[in-house]
Design a protein around this motif. Structure first.
Motif, mmCIF file in Angstrom:
data_model
loop_
_atom_site.group_PDB
_atom_site.id
_atom_site.type_symbol
_atom_site.label_atom_id
_atom_site.label_comp_id
_atom_site.label_asym_id
_atom_site.label_seq_id
_atom_site.Cartn_x
_atom_site.Cartn_y
_atom_site.Cartn_z
ATOM 1 N N TRP A 52 -35.440 5.175 -15.634
ATOM 2 C CA TRP A 52 -35.630 4.072 -14.698
ATOM 3 C C TRP A 52 -36.811 3.180 -15.063
ATOM 4 N N GLU A 53 -37.723 3.709 -15.886
ATOM 5 C CA GLU A 53 -38.978 2.974 -16.072
ATOM 6 C C GLU A 53 -38.852 1.729 -16.929
ATOM 7 N N PHE A 54 -37.700 1.525 -17.542
ATOM 8 C CA PHE A 54 -37.547 0.315 -18.350
ATOM 9 C C PHE A 54 -36.661 -0.714 -17.663
ATOM 10 N N GLY A 55 -36.561 -0.609 -16.357
ATOM 11 C CA GLY A 55 -35.933 -1.711 -15.630
ATOM 12 C C GLY A 55 -34.579 -1.465 -14.994
ATOM 13 N N PHE A 56 -34.001 -0.291 -15.188
ATOM 14 C CA PHE A 56 -32.679 -0.070 -14.591
ATOM 15 C C PHE A 56 -32.788 0.174 -13.085
ATOM 16 N N LYS A 57 -31.825 -0.362 -12.350
ATOM 17 C CA LYS A 57 -31.691 -0.111 -10.910
ATOM 18 C C LYS A 57 -30.212 -0.043 -10.576
ATOM 19 N N HIS A 58 -29.824 0.922 -9.753
ATOM 20 C CA HIS A 58 -28.449 0.911 -9.258
ATOM 21 C C HIS A 58 -28.249 -0.363 -8.428
ATOM 22 N N ASP A 59 -27.036 -0.887 -8.459
ATOM 23 C CA ASP A 59 -26.755 -2.105 -7.703
ATOM 24 C C ASP A 59 -25.675 -1.817 -6.658
ATOM 25 N N PRO A 60 -26.060 -1.792 -5.367
ATOM 26 C CA PRO A 60 -25.099 -1.443 -4.322
ATOM 27 C C PRO A 60 -23.910 -2.400 -4.253
ATOM 28 N N ASN A 61 -24.074 -3.604 -4.781
ATOM 29 C CA ASN A 61 -22.951 -4.534 -4.725
ATOM 30 C C ASN A 61 -21.934 -4.306 -5.840
ATOM 31 N N ARG A 62 -22.337 -3.551 -6.825
ATOM 32 C CA ARG A 62 -21.406 -3.183 -7.905
ATOM 33 C C ARG A 62 -21.498 -1.678 -8.075
ATOM 34 N N PRO A 63 -21.079 -0.939 -7.051
ATOM 35 C CA PRO A 63 -21.369 0.499 -7.074
ATOM 36 C C PRO A 63 -20.813 1.226 -8.300
ATOM 37 N N LEU A 64 -19.536 1.048 -8.587
ATOM 38 C CA LEU A 64 -18.968 1.817 -9.697
ATOM 39 C C LEU A 64 -19.529 1.369 -11.046
ATOM 40 N N GLU A 65 -19.662 0.053 -11.198
ATOM 41 C CA GLU A 65 -20.181 -0.446 -12.473
ATOM 42 C C GLU A 65 -21.601 0.072 -12.695
ATOM 43 N N SER A 66 -22.393 0.078 -11.627
ATOM 44 C CA SER A 66 -23.772 0.482 -11.878
ATOM 45 C C SER A 66 -23.886 1.994 -12.052
ATOM 46 N N ILE A 67 -23.009 2.749 -11.408
ATOM 47 C CA ILE A 67 -22.992 4.191 -11.704
ATOM 48 C C ILE A 67 -22.602 4.388 -13.172
ATOM 49 N N ALA A 68 -21.619 3.604 -13.615
ATOM 50 C CA ALA A 68 -21.193 3.702 -15.022
ATOM 51 C C ALA A 68 -22.340 3.347 -15.969
ATOM 52 N N GLU A 69 -23.085 2.301 -15.633
ATOM 53 C CA GLU A 69 -24.192 1.896 -16.511
ATOM 54 C C GLU A 69 -25.266 2.973 -16.581
ATOM 55 N N HIS A 70 -25.524 3.568 -15.425
ATOM 56 C CA HIS A 70 -26.498 4.670 -15.398
ATOM 57 C C HIS A 70 -26.044 5.791 -16.331
ATOM 58 N N MET A 71 -24.769 6.130 -16.251
ATOM 59 C CA MET A 71 -24.256 7.245 -17.047
ATOM 60 C C MET A 71 -24.231 6.914 -18.535
ATOM 61 N N LEU A 72 -23.890 5.684 -18.841
ATOM 62 C CA LEU A 72 -23.729 5.303 -20.241
ATOM 63 C C LEU A 72 -25.053 5.022 -20.936
ATOM 64 N N GLU A 73 -25.889 4.290 -20.221
ATOM 65 C CA GLU A 73 -27.019 3.703 -20.937
ATOM 66 C C GLU A 73 -28.391 4.172 -20.480
ATOM 67 N N TRP A 74 -28.508 4.491 -19.178
ATOM 68 C CA TRP A 74 -29.854 4.672 -18.641
ATOM 69 C C TRP A 74 -30.237 6.125 -18.413
ATOM 70 N N ASN A 75 -30.150 6.885 -19.475
ATOM 71 C CA ASN A 75 -30.655 8.248 -19.484
ATOM 72 C C ASN A 75 -30.865 8.609 -20.934
ATOM 73 N N VAL A 76 -31.783 9.529 -21.204
ATOM 74 C CA VAL A 76 -32.131 9.781 -22.611
ATOM 75 C C VAL A 76 -31.011 10.510 -23.355
ATOM 76 N N THR A 77 -30.238 11.325 -22.641
ATOM 77 C CA THR A 77 -29.244 12.149 -23.328
ATOM 78 C C THR A 77 -28.126 11.355 -23.989
ATOM 79 N N ASN A 78 -27.741 10.241 -23.402
ATOM 80 C CA ASN A 78 -26.634 9.499 -23.987
ATOM 81 C C ASN A 78 -27.087 8.454 -24.995
#
Ligand code: SF4
Ligand code: SF4
Lengths: 433, 384
Positions: A310-336
């Motif tokens: 989260w420290e480099f600017g990612f935030k979940h977006d309630p207006n795009r719930p599925l897309e932002s969950i997808a972005e979190h899973m794809l891009e915004w974690n060190v493991t992926n």
């Protein structure tokens, strides 16, 4: 040269820790009620970038085998389970998180912290770690729970971003997961509720990222490895709940106060380091003390970004719930993220968090983290001239922790850092080294 | 050339330095780009259709000394990861213009990154194979993934990949795979006529040359083998599993059979035999390749198909071939193979099928222990 104080055992026991204990206690009570009284249905998931928001929206009980394995290790209860798994065919060389969990799962699933329910759904969010696929495939063989492989394409494009096809694929799968969850819970998804939950995650993530920025202060108000793990549990188990949010509000306030007072976790902050790799859970305390005695404190860690970056600017977006969950899973974690992206993450930490050194804790169980860390060391020492220490033990298996060996390596490293520091100070003062 | 001397010739190449074969080829065709494929499976048709030569980069064997790579990858990482890095570090892969890694395990994936950083002259690609084999949307993803890869290959080759070229490549590799299936069918039926080592040599050699050359070799070999009419020896029949990525030394493969068994089927070089049936060439060839991956490829420790249990596949294979036992031959430190073994073991015990578990490393030199273990196992079965 200043002698390190013997056995500095400082750790911070503030309101945040108490609140954490309390909330995690309640979480485990819920898990136990699910197991023992059949209250609610359990959905198994992995920590790395997961869609817990969806599970919360259906009031299902999220259960994390990784958290269970971790707790077993912390409570020094893992080894008998690991051995039990080895007896039925698991190898000495398999990830011990899996072995501890499988050993526990095949018994009565009673642990010192909770009774673990059987899964109604085994939701394998395959984010980065290939062992995840094996792990959940095995659990599915051992019970009747339905298995869904939620496939998250790895970041492999030179841009470092997911492709459009990746995002589409994940969103389509999330829609399928919703159908599965609807079937499981017997109710339709309430989109307004999902949006509220995603908004909570968004706020929680933002607070967490503010907390992480505070370790840029000198002294750092808390240790970004050993104290961060206290905050990681609520981040994963309670993200998307009011409780989770409250925890992070309290934590931020407390940490800001510490910054204002100039207080840190150690009496004196003498070295700031970045640490890469998971901690040795069975000996966390001992491991911490090996650094504390040198006045060394972690100001950033890659491990604390396993579940989300989260420290480099990612935030979940309630207006795009599925897309932002997808972005979190794809891009915004060190493991992926790919290995070289991790090098760059560490590099940013070193620079922006003003660290003196890099410590790489190479754990045998977790090849996702460790395989190739020798090359990482090469990059930081040869290309960037950063003092780097590589030490080995394990995340779960107590048989791989050798205190004497670690102590020797850590002492030698900080001794030499101290020497270099002295030389620099003397030079700066115009004297001779 | 007689079949025996044909195989002996290729054994010599594999024994000495198989990659020299490719280096020589490249020297004769300096204008053609060569792309290495790390195990397990790679859609080689995409490389071939761009006018490049796909070759198997399957470790360093037991003649390569690991002097540099072990400072980059730890002691608990499998040999093939280290030897593959070593090969590049000592400049034994100068003939390569690119290399492709796959989502088979975490060490192989990190190896891709390490390659990228250390050998910037190479095109380094990485394929994320789909692991959700039940969603109707997966096909779109995998097709897009192959198309992304094609862009990269087209850039390297300096020319576009046409549908017709791709269809032609699919046909060629279909033929190659069909001939390999025939080789394996002979072993399953009359193992006395073709040893596992021989079939291994004939398969492996094909990872080092253009497919049409390999097809010619296979045709010649098959004709020779079909002339053979050996008497079966008193050996137990087994199925071998666990060597889908790192490959055991030739001496070990030879020793296993000599110790008293016929290996009716195995998973050596599995990626080069990935499809039990032809990939359709007509229609959208890219989608066909993806479709075949998802719905008609072999089972493996690196593919997680929730539709059917992996252990069931193994047990079916035992029943179909009529084997009496299973030999698990897993690469040391190979996370997927070791995890699979835990499932296989429980399922085999339940089904009452005896098995022997062995670990190997591609760099191993001494085979006495493995041989003795197989001998003891065989004896226990023969006199049971
Ligand atoms: S390999 Fe690492 S990330 Fe994967 S399950 Fe084991 S500890 Fe977790
Ligand atoms: S041998 Fe196993 S662990 Fe090693 S690269 Fe191959 S699949 Fe991965």
């Amino acid at each position: 040269m200043a002698k390190p104080a013997e056995a500095v055992k400082t750790s911070y026991q503030g309101q945040m820790h108490l609140l954490q204990k309390d909330m995690m206690g309640r979480y485990f009570e819920r898990v136990t009620r699910c197991a023992e009284q059949g209250e609610g249905k359990a959905v198994y998931m992995l920590i790395s970038g997961n869609p817990v928001e969806l599970v919360q929206a259906f009031d299902l009980v999220p259960v994390y085998p990784e958290i269970d394995a971790l707790q077993l290790a912390v409570k020094k209860a893992a080894l008998p389970f690991i051995q039990k798994a080895e007896e039925i065919g698991y190898s000495m060389d398999n990830c011990a998180y899996v072995k501890a969990d499988v050993g526990m799962f095949l018994g009565d699933r009673k642990t010192p912290f909770a009774t673990i329910p059987l899964p109604s759904l085994i939701l394998c969010n395959y984010v980065g770690c290939n062992v995840y696929l094996q792990w959940f495939e095995h659990l599915a063989e051992y019970c009747d729970g339905e298995l869904y492989n939620l496939d998250i394409p790895f970041l492999r494009d030179p841009s470092g971003k997911p492709t459009k096809a990746d995002v589409d694929y994940v969103v389509r799968q999330l829609e399928e997961v919703i159908e599965v969850l609807e079937r499981l819970s017997g109710k339709k998804l309430d989109w307004a509720k999902l949006k509220r939950i995603v908004a909570l995650s968004s706020e929680t993530g933002e607070l967490w990222s503010k907390i992480k920025a505070l370790t840029k202060n000198v002294p750092t108000p808390y240790d970004a490895y050993f104290d961060s793990v206290t905050m990681m549990a609520p981040l994963y188990c309670l993200r998307g709940t009011e409780d989770g949010l409250k925890f992070f509000q309290t934590a931020l306030k407390e940490m800001e106060e510490k910054v204002q007072m100039g207080a840190g976790p150690l009496p004196e902050e003498r070295f700031r380091f970045v640490i890469e790799g998971p901690p040795p859970w069975p000996y966390l305390r001992t491991f911490r003390d090996l650094f504390s005695k040198w006045g060394a404190v972690a100001v950033a860690s890659t491990y604390s970004t396993v579940g989300g970056l989260w420290e480099f600017g990612f935030k979940h977006d309630p207006n795009r719930p599925l897309e932002s969950i997808a972005e979190h899973m794809l891009e915004w974690n060190v493991t992926n993220r790919n290995f070289l992206q991790r090098y760059q993450q560490i590099r940013r930490y070193l620079e922006e968090w003003s660290a003196d050194a890099l410590v790489i804790h190479s754990v045998k169980s977790c090849r996702l983290f460790s395989a190739g860390q020798g090359d990482m060391r090469e990059y930081f020492t040869k290309e960037l001239n950063v003092p780097t220490l590589l030490i080995e033990s394990d995340i779960e298996d107590p048989r791989y922790f050798s205190e004497a060996q670690l102590k020797n390596r850590i002492d030698a490293f900080f001794e030499s850092l101290e020497h270099q520091k002295l030389v620099r100070q003397t030079k700066a003062a115009g004297g001779k080294a | 050339m007689g079949i025996d001397s044909l195989i002996a010739r290729y054994r010599e190449i594999l024994d000495e330095s198989p990659l020299d074969q490719v280096a020589e080829w490249k020297a004769k065709h300096p204008g053609t780009k060569v792309v290495g494929c790390y195990p397990v499976y790679s859609p080689v048709e995409l490389i071939h259709a761009a006018g490049m030569l796909p070759v198997g980069i399957v470790g360093g064997g037991n003649r390569l000394e690991i002097a540099h790579a072990d400072s980059r990858f730890q002691s608990f990482v499998c040999s093939i990861v280290k030897s593959t890095l070593e090969l590049a570090m000592v400049d034994k892969l100068a003939f390569l213009d690119g290399i492709v890694f796959h989502s088979i395990c975490d060490p192989a994936r990190n190896l891709g990154s390490v390659y990228k950083r250390n050998f910037p002259r190479l095109m380094v690609e990485y394929i994320h194979f789909a692991q959700n084999l039940t969603s109707p949307h997966t096909i779109d993803y995998l097709t897009a993934e192959y198309r992304r890869l094609m862009t990269s290959y087209e850039q390297l080759a300096g020319k576009p990949i046409t549908d017709d070229a791709l269809r032609q490549s699919i046909r060629i590799y279909n033929e190659q795979r069909q001939l390999l299936r025939e080789l394996y069918a002979i072993r399953a039926e009359k193992p006395q006529n073709l040893s596992t080592l021989e079939s291994y040599i004939l398969t492996r050699i094909g990872t080092l040359m253009p497919p049409d050359e390999h097809i010619a070799i296979l045709k010649e070999a098959l004709a020779g083998i079909r002339q053979r009419d050996e008497r079966p020896k008193d050996r137990i029949k087994v199925v071998l599993e666990g060597s889908f990525c790192e490959q055991p030394p030739l001496e070990l493969i030879e020793g296993l059979e000599a110790a008293g068994c016929y290996i009716l089927d195995d998973d050596f070089l599995l990626g080069w035999r990935w499809f039990p049936a032809d990939v359709p060439a007509e229609g959208d060839p890219v989608r066909n390749l993806a479709e075949s991956y998802l719905h008609q490829s072999v089972y493996s420790g690196v593919k997680h198909d929730t539709r059917e249990r992996k252990s069931k596949h193994l047990i079916d294979k035992v029943k179909e071939t009529g084997a009496a036992a299973v030999l698990i031959l897993a690469a040391k430190f190979c996370e997927p193979a070791l995890f699979d073994y835990a499932l296989y073991r429980q399922a085999l015990e339940k089904a009452g099928i005896p098995h022997l578990y062995l670990e190997f490393e591609e760099k191993m030199w001494i085979f006495d222990k493995a041989r003795t273990e197989v001998e003891t196992f065989v004896e226990s079965m023969l006199f049971d």
